[in-house]
Write a protein that holds these residues in place. Structure first.
Motif, PDB file in Angstrom:
ATOM      1  N   LYS A  10     -29.760 -59.141  -2.520  1.00 36.49           N
ATOM      2  CA  LYS A  10     -30.291 -58.186  -1.554  1.00 36.49           C
ATOM      3  C   LYS A  10     -29.716 -56.786  -1.699  1.00 36.49           C
ATOM      4  N   GLY A  11     -28.665 -56.607  -2.494  1.00 38.23           N
ATOM      5  CA  GLY A  11     -28.059 -55.299  -2.677  1.00 38.23           C
ATOM      6  C   GLY A  11     -26.613 -55.416  -3.103  1.00 38.23           C
ATOM      7  N   CYS A  12     -25.867 -54.323  -2.950  1.00 36.97           N
ATOM      8  CA  CYS A  12     -24.459 -54.355  -3.344  1.00 36.97           C
ATOM      9  C   CYS A  12     -23.593 -53.709  -2.263  1.00 36.97           C
ATOM     10  N   TYR A  13     -22.342 -54.138  -2.250  1.00 37.84           N
ATOM     11  CA  TYR A  13     -21.357 -53.631  -1.302  1.00 37.84           C
ATOM     12  C   TYR A  13     -20.395 -52.714  -2.041  1.00 37.84           C
ATOM     13  N   ILE A  14     -20.191 -51.538  -1.463  1.00 39.52           N
ATOM     14  CA  ILE A  14     -19.363 -50.524  -2.101  1.00 39.52           C
ATOM     15  C   ILE A  14     -18.219 -50.185  -1.155  1.00 39.52           C
ATOM     16  N   ASN A  15     -17.008 -50.197  -1.674  1.00 38.63           N
ATOM     17  CA  ASN A  15     -15.851 -49.765  -0.884  1.00 38.63           C
ATOM     18  C   ASN A  15     -15.818 -48.248  -0.861  1.00 38.63           C
ATOM     19  N   VAL A  16     -15.662 -47.682   0.330  1.00 33.00           N
ATOM     20  CA  VAL A  16     -15.614 -46.227   0.469  1.00 33.00           C
ATOM     21  C   VAL A  16     -14.397 -45.813   1.279  1.00 33.00           C
ATOM     22  N   ASP A  17     -13.841 -44.691   0.923  1.00 34.79           N
ATOM     23  CA  ASP A  17     -12.761 -44.055   1.679  1.00 34.79           C
ATOM     24  C   ASP A  17     -13.298 -42.723   2.188  1.00 34.79           C
ATOM     25  N   PHE A  18     -13.042 -42.434   3.458  1.00 37.15           N
ATOM     26  CA  PHE A  18     -13.490 -41.160   4.024  1.00 37.15           C
ATOM     27  C   PHE A  18     -12.453 -40.688   5.026  1.00 37.15           C
ATOM     28  N   GLY A  19     -12.289 -39.407   5.069  1.00 34.75           N
ATOM     29  CA  GLY A  19     -11.254 -38.860   5.929  1.00 34.75           C
ATOM     30  C   GLY A  19      -9.875 -39.123   5.347  1.00 34.75           C
ATOM     31  N   VAL A  20      -8.869 -39.054   6.192  1.00 34.88           N
ATOM     32  CA  VAL A  20      -7.497 -39.225   5.730  1.00 34.88           C
ATOM     33  C   VAL A  20      -7.131 -40.697   5.606  1.00 34.88           C
ATOM     34  N   ALA A  21      -7.423 -41.490   6.618  1.00 34.79           N
ATOM     35  CA  ALA A  21      -6.987 -42.884   6.607  1.00 34.79           C
ATOM     36  C   ALA A  21      -8.116 -43.851   6.949  1.00 34.79           C
ATOM     37  N   ASN A  22      -9.346 -43.449   6.736  1.00 36.21           N
ATOM     38  CA  ASN A  22     -10.491 -44.300   7.072  1.00 36.21           C
ATOM     39  C   ASN A  22     -11.078 -44.909   5.819  1.00 36.21           C
ATOM     40  N   HIS A  23     -11.438 -46.164   5.914  1.00 30.99           N
ATOM     41  CA  HIS A  23     -12.108 -46.820   4.796  1.00 30.99           C
ATOM     42  C   HIS A  23     -12.998 -47.937   5.326  1.00 30.99           C
ATOM     43  N   GLY A  24     -13.929 -48.358   4.516  1.00 27.45           N
ATOM     44  CA  GLY A  24     -14.851 -49.399   4.917  1.00 27.45           C
ATOM     45  C   GLY A  24     -15.744 -49.782   3.761  1.00 27.45           C
ATOM     46  N   GLN A  25     -16.780 -50.550   4.082  1.00 26.57           N
ATOM     47  CA  GLN A  25     -17.731 -50.976   3.075  1.00 26.57           C
ATOM     48  C   GLN A  25     -19.109 -50.444   3.422  1.00 26.57           C
ATOM     49  N   LEU A  26     -19.837 -50.072   2.406  1.00 27.09           N
ATOM     50  CA  LEU A  26     -21.183 -49.566   2.552  1.00 27.09           C
ATOM     51  C   LEU A  26     -22.122 -50.512   1.825  1.00 27.09           C
ATOM     52  N   PHE A  27     -23.194 -50.970   2.487  1.00 23.59           N
ATOM     53  CA  PHE A  27     -24.181 -51.836   1.858  1.00 23.59           C
ATOM     54  C   PHE A  27     -25.341 -50.999   1.393  1.00 23.59           C
ATOM     55  N   VAL A  28     -25.722 -51.154   0.143  1.00 22.89           N
ATOM     56  CA  VAL A  28     -26.879 -50.460  -0.424  1.00 22.89           C
ATOM     57  C   VAL A  28     -27.899 -51.524  -0.777  1.00 22.89           C
ATOM     58  N   GLY A  29     -29.001 -51.540  -0.056  1.00 23.24           N
ATOM     59  CA  GLY A  29     -30.046 -52.533  -0.285  1.00 23.24           C
ATOM     60  C   GLY A  29     -30.802 -52.297  -1.583  1.00 23.24           C
ATOM     61  N   ALA A  30     -31.264 -53.387  -2.150  1.00 25.71           N
ATOM     62  CA  ALA A  30     -32.012 -53.305  -3.426  1.00 25.71           C
ATOM     63  C   ALA A  30     -33.403 -52.802  -3.189  1.00 25.71           C
TER      64      ALA A  30
END
Length: 55
Positions: A35-55
């Protein structure tokens, strides 16, 4: 002839019609599914998470 030329131009423009274009390197993809891929992202100084990009 002109009609076919115009249609090819419209198709080319439509293929390039997208909201965002992102180029990812293999190391940036956490994991991929059908269904897509999961990408680890860092944003800001101490924020991070995962972003889902659908196919």
């Amino acid at each position: 002839m002109k009609f076919l030329k115009d249609m090819k131009k419209r198709i080319t423009v439509k293929k390039q019609d997208f909201d965002y274009e992102v180029i990812l390197e293999p190391w940036q993809v956490d994991h991929a599914t059908n269904k897509g891929c999961y990408i680890n992202v860092d944003f800001g100084v101490a924020n991070h998470g995962q972003l889902f990009v659908g196919a």
